[in-house]
Design a protein around this motif. Structure first.
Motif, PDB file in Angstrom:
ATOM      1  N   ALA A  66       0.904  -1.420  -0.025  1.00 24.72           N
ATOM      2  CA  ALA A  66       0.050   0.033  -0.029  1.00 24.72           C
ATOM      3  C   ALA A  66       0.816   1.296  -0.072  1.00 24.72           C
ATOM      4  O   ALA A  66       0.313   2.257  -0.500  1.00 24.72           O
ATOM      5  N   ASN A  68       1.479   3.059   2.769  1.00 21.36           N
ATOM      6  CA  ASN A  68       0.338   3.964   3.317  1.00 21.36           C
ATOM      7  C   ASN A  68       0.513   3.426   4.957  1.00 21.36           C
ATOM      8  O   ASN A  68       0.216   2.233   5.159  1.00 21.36           O
ATOM      9  N   ALA A  71      -2.996   2.317   6.501  1.00 24.26           N
ATOM     10  CA  ALA A  71      -3.216   1.119   6.118  1.00 24.26           C
ATOM     11  C   ALA A  71      -2.293  -0.247   6.619  1.00 24.26           C
ATOM     12  O   ALA A  71      -2.673  -1.139   6.853  1.00 24.26           O
ATOM     13  N   ARG A  74      -3.357  -0.721  10.212  1.00 21.11           N
ATOM     14  CA  ARG A  74      -4.795  -1.341  10.096  1.00 21.11           C
ATOM     15  C   ARG A  74      -4.401  -2.879   9.771  1.00 21.11           C
ATOM     16  O   ARG A  74      -5.168  -3.572  10.452  1.00 21.11           O
ATOM     17  N   SER A 169      -6.803   4.479   6.569  1.00 21.93           N
ATOM     18  CA  SER A 169      -5.873   4.105   5.718  1.00 21.93           C
ATOM     19  C   SER A 169      -5.076   5.442   4.961  1.00 21.93           C
ATOM     20  O   SER A 169      -5.347   6.036   4.101  1.00 21.93           O
TER      21      SER A 169
END
Length: 221
Positions: A66, A68, A71, A74, A169
């Motif tokens: 990702a 990110n 994200a 998570r 995210s």
């Protein structure tokens, strides 16, 4: 709250050099508590040897593409099955938690805390001119009720985390966003000063608008 298990999530993007020391710190903190600790490293878009470092360690590994940080955190917490009386904690791959980091979280949880937001410290300022260190020290509130939010030093009950929908995210400030939602939810918060996490002041940021960006602002101010 009673805590019977802890899960620690560490997001990493190209952290081959710093990840070993980070994981050593987390393992030391895990040995200092009497409950089981699961460590999850989320390898997000890594192109270096971070995966080999993580695979060689006694940790769970999640591979993500990702790029990110929200994200990644998570995905790390989403990778574990729900358990009763669980505590979640997260730090960064360029940071080193102290040996009493998790025991501090358990102590606060035992007194009713649902969210523990800790402070950070910097020991290596070699990449910055002297005035950056001075300005940082002058601006940083290190006392009780400091109000700082650092992804390098966060802990919270798993029930609270799921109640507010978990990390969003977001490519930056995912930690601030989560804490804001937890506070709005009515969480019992401890702004902890008893287990500062050593973090990197490197100038080559892994996340946009992160700590390095903040220090750049101090340099240019």
């Amino acid at each position: 709250m009673r805590v019977e298990h802890i899960t620690v999530v560490v997001p990493a993007h190209d952290e081959e050099a710093l990840l070993p020391r980070c994981l050593d710190g987390v393992r030391t903190a895990a040995r200092a508590v009497s409950v089981p600790v699961t460590v999850v490293v989320v390898l997000d878009g890594c192109t270096d040897g971070s995966e080999a470092v993580a695979r060689a360690a006694d940790v769970d590994v999640v591979v993500l593409g990702a790029r990110n940080v929200g994200a990644a955190r998570r995905a790390g917490f989403g990778s574990v099955a729900p358990r009763p009386h669980e505590w979640f904690a997260t730090t960064d791959a360029d940071s080193v938690v102290p040996a009493h980091w998790l025991s501090s979280h358990l102590q606060h949880a035992g007194h009713g805390a649902q969210l523990v937001a800790g402070t950070v410290s910097v020991t290596d300022w070699s990449g910055w001119p002297d005035h950056v260190r001075s300005r940082y020290g002058s601006a940083y509130r290190a006392g009780a009720a400091h109000g700082h939010v650092h992804g390098a030093s966060l802990g919270f009950s798993a029930d609270l985390y799921r109640a507010v929908g978990g990390f969003a995210s977001l490519p930056a400030h995912e930690d601030v966003d989560l804490v804001q939602r937890m506070v709005e939810h009515g969480a019992d918060v401890v702004w902890s000063i008893d287990a500062p996490v050593e973090t990197s002041a490197r100038s080559d940021a892994r996340a946009p608008l992160g700590f390095a960006t903040y220090l750049e602002g101090l340099q240019d101010r």
